[in-house]
Design a protein around this motif. Sequence first.
Motif, PDB file in Angstrom:
ATOM      1  N   ARG A 289     -35.329 -19.709   9.751  1.00 36.38           N
ATOM      2  CA  ARG A 289     -34.067 -19.774   9.904  1.00 36.38           C
ATOM      3  C   ARG A 289     -32.934 -20.744  10.091  1.00 36.38           C
ATOM      4  O   ARG A 289     -31.806 -20.502   9.733  1.00 36.38           O
ATOM      5  N   ASN A 290     -33.591 -21.780   9.242  1.00 29.82           N
ATOM      6  CA  ASN A 290     -33.298 -23.312   8.620  1.00 29.82           C
ATOM      7  C   ASN A 290     -32.893 -22.696   6.739  1.00 29.82           C
ATOM      8  O   ASN A 290     -34.050 -22.366   6.612  1.00 29.82           O
ATOM      9  N   SER A 355     -35.221 -25.104  15.073  1.00 31.09           N
ATOM     10  CA  SER A 355     -34.583 -23.728  14.183  1.00 31.09           C
ATOM     11  C   SER A 355     -34.937 -22.691  15.042  1.00 31.09           C
ATOM     12  O   SER A 355     -34.889 -22.641  16.967  1.00 31.09           O
ATOM     13  N   LYS A 356     -34.893 -21.485  15.092  1.00 33.30           N
ATOM     14  CA  LYS A 356     -35.048 -20.278  15.124  1.00 33.30           C
ATOM     15  C   LYS A 356     -36.529 -19.876  15.048  1.00 33.30           C
ATOM     16  O   LYS A 356     -36.673 -18.731  14.350  1.00 33.30           O
ATOM     17  N   TYR A 543     -29.823 -20.029   5.083  1.00 27.79           N
ATOM     18  CA  TYR A 543     -30.229 -19.926   6.007  1.00 27.79           C
ATOM     19  C   TYR A 543     -28.963 -20.795   6.741  1.00 27.79           C
ATOM     20  O   TYR A 543     -28.743 -22.259   6.012  1.00 27.79           O
ATOM     21  N   GLY A 544     -28.966 -20.186   7.648  1.00 26.92           N
ATOM     22  CA  GLY A 544     -28.182 -21.402   8.527  1.00 26.92           C
ATOM     23  C   GLY A 544     -26.833 -21.549   8.981  1.00 26.92           C
ATOM     24  O   GLY A 544     -26.242 -21.816   9.741  1.00 26.92           O
ATOM     25  N   ASN A 545     -26.062 -20.893   7.565  1.00 27.47           N
ATOM     26  CA  ASN A 545     -24.990 -20.530   7.597  1.00 27.47           C
ATOM     27  C   ASN A 545     -24.075 -19.733   7.591  1.00 27.47           C
ATOM     28  O   ASN A 545     -24.555 -19.010   6.681  1.00 27.47           O
ATOM     29  N   PRO A 546     -24.017 -19.296   8.407  1.00 24.08           N
ATOM     30  CA  PRO A 546     -23.350 -18.160   8.868  1.00 24.08           C
ATOM     31  C   PRO A 546     -22.348 -17.534   7.579  1.00 24.08           C
ATOM     32  O   PRO A 546     -22.160 -15.634   7.360  1.00 24.08           O
TER      33      PRO A 546
ATOM     34  N   HIS B  83     -29.861 -24.352  12.215  1.00 18.98           N
ATOM     35  CA  HIS B  83     -28.695 -24.951  11.750  1.00 18.98           C
ATOM     36  C   HIS B  83     -29.000 -24.479  10.567  1.00 18.98           C
ATOM     37  O   HIS B  83     -29.331 -24.762   9.852  1.00 18.98           O
ATOM     38  N   PRO B  84     -27.644 -25.331  10.179  1.00 16.27           N
ATOM     39  CA  PRO B  84     -26.805 -25.338   8.546  1.00 16.27           C
ATOM     40  C   PRO B  84     -27.740 -26.251   7.818  1.00 16.27           C
ATOM     41  O   PRO B  84     -26.784 -26.210   7.159  1.00 16.27           O
TER      42      PRO B  84
END
Lengths: 558, 306
Positions: A289-290, A355-356, A543-546, B83-84
């Motif tokens: 998820r990064n 990360s997740k 990924y990573g950025n909502p 993380h972004p």
Amino acid sequence: MTHDFSQEITGEQESENYQNQQGNTWQQYFSFNTDHKVIGIQYMVMTFMFFLIGGLLAMLIRAELLTPESNLVDRPLYNGLFTMHGTIMIFLWIIPFNAGLSNYLVPLMIGARDMAFPLLNAISFWILPPAGLLLLSSFFLPNGTAQSGWWSYPPISLQIPGGELINGEFIWIVSLVLIGISSIMGAVNFMTTIFWMRAPGMTFFRMPVFVWSVLSAQLLQLINLPALTGALILLLLDLSVGTQFFKPDGNGDPVIYQHLFWFYSHPAVYIMALPAFGIFAEVLPAFSRNPLFGYRSVAIATLGIAFISIFVWVHHMFTSATPGWMRMTFMATSMLVAIPTGIKAFAWTATIWRSKLHLETPMLFAMGGAAMFIFGGVTGVMLAATPFDIHVNNTYFVVGHFHYIVFNTITMAIFAAIYYWFPKITGRMYAEGWGKLHFWLTFIPANITFFSMHPLGLQGMLRRVSSYDPQYQGWNVIASLASFLLGASTLPFIANIVGSWLYGPRAVDNPWHASGLEWTTSSPPPRDNFEEIPIVKRPPYDYGNPKYSIIEDSNNNE
Amino acid sequence: MFSVFEYVLIAVYVAVLLVVSRWIGQQAFSWMPPQATAEAQRVDDLFSFLVSIGAFILLGLIGVMVYAIAFHRAPPEDYTEGHPSRGDARLEILWTATPTLLVVWIAFQSFNIYQQLNILGLKQIVHLHTPLESAPAYAETVSDAPKPASETIDVFVKQWDWSFRYPNNVTSNQLHLPINRSTRLNLQAQDVIHGFYVPEFRLKQDIIPGRDIDIVLTPTRPGKYRLKDSQFSGTYFALMETDVYVESLDRYNQWLTQTANSEPTPVNQAVAENIQPPKTLFNSGWYTVTPAQPGIANKRKQNNDT
């Protein structure tokens, strides 16, 4: 909104769509179809058959090496076995499998309706089955298959049964030339597609790294493969009509063949490995998820690896008649490869950092493959160091290193890719438990098998021997037993893939919540891939950025 | 990108790695066969150095992966984002510079050690119709001049037979080398490419038909070793081995005189196996290259001596 991110499936619509795609059309896979997705599946399924055959040959080789004496197969057959094992695994498994996977994915990933030349694409594929069957047919010749190793170095490859025009070596060369022609045609197609067929907004630096790696690998096919094809044609003339290009007792020079052969066959390692690195770059971000860390450097490093790999071929010939200055030059260039590959390995690791992590089967294979690549890369730098290479050249150390790359890295990456894109390709989910079983049954025995080869090589056990000194037996028994387990590990895989393809639960369009254009269309995609050509406005690896997150949409919808 | 805790963690980890990888590098000496030449010691030093660096990188990166698996797992249904961070210029420069420096260091070390090995002499390609003849005088050296040596032995190889011609024109299937003296081996192949390889010597050289290649080596450890063919040479490839004896100069000279006065008794496993194949479960009956009979082999050598 140019593409529809919604995860909702109205069951009815989905199954109707599914019927349209797949219903009663298994025959299309045995036809001259120009759909890049059908061709991709044709490539992948066919090459997997060859993988199984090549694997069986490998297990026969390992069975012979259980004991120091030559007692399972006679020596000519043993020589034929490793020749065919190497040839099949390289030219009929990894390279064409990558071509198939790229065929399936590249148009979807860049937002194209098909490849640039669909007809050429189908021809490229349909050259392979006859070429492969031709190669296998040499097992039934009275004098057997080619016996000179997949390098087929002259003069040994020119020692043929007297008076027989059609012999194993002849068939080997003809099949390889055919496969080479298929690859060159494929390369033209891929290059054109990636350059000219990208969707609006899909700039080079918005392309997924997988597309970058296909671009780089196919560039190498175009530049380097003609050298091998040319060398093989000269070898065929030497073999069949009495020319003397490579014959030392005429005026030929066998070392020239080695130069031409490795000018292609070293870059070939990257033609195989770059798509694998591309797969890691797709799977690792999705399951951590990064975003892919350092995307731009990774993309440039991909091209960098391709570029440097053109100038390293002589490191396969350090013990040939290679003068000192050439040894030192090519030692230096070979080591340069470590820089871009290092960048990639660090980028993968940084992607996973904080990360997740989701350890589904594709991720297990990708992380396992990436970790094993670091081992193979380290021994690769060792082999580039000339003084050390002189000791282990042509020993099992090289065989171990090479298999860490081609099996533990590339084949693991291929499995990661199969599991990752399985829902997209088939519209169904695979069985997770079986996938994990397959991973552990592959990962552990593969490491035992190929690690054991390193101490053997350091101790001086040579490759291609059918019998060996008793001092080497211990590690050989370990390697052989683990290799049988490794062979057995394909059984849960086949059961899972076949069973899930037929009966698996229907997959949603984007089961991994992954970014990338291929996940925005239905599973499986319609004939023209997209309802309408998407316009790309986002950076890759969303990924990573909502703000960009796909999950936001689907959460709202659910 | 990092918190203070993580910096400390990384520092401790790197320190531990340095100690561990150095220890692994020391172990590497024991993974090799005994060192029997001056060259072997240098090669082993290089190998130990490579293993240390390799272990550091391997354990470093795999450690991070294991750390992520242990502490950064997401709950199964949690598909929220991580993380972004898309990159960090300083970090990327650091990890481009690191492999670059390592590679320069490794290449420098390897180059130095290669210079010390000083093993290979290559003469220009000479096209001989009978490769067993010695090289004509016009065959000038290219860049690699022949290295000085106190002893010269001719090595003739063919499928699947090693034979050696010593300074007093004695021919034998065994390789005898005087200890602590640099010896030049003139390598000549008759049919296909073979390779000269004694694992304890760490040296290997392909022998290409039609080319004159010599290597110079200095054995330092008395004993009996096995010489192997390192380049695949066809049907009976695995059988092409012979004994190598490293012994004192006295015993070497003694052996030379002894052998000069006795009839050569060549043993050739490939010939024996060709006549009496071993029992194997599968017999393909595929094409087999017939090895030359020992009698013929001897005659050749005698012709060559004249």
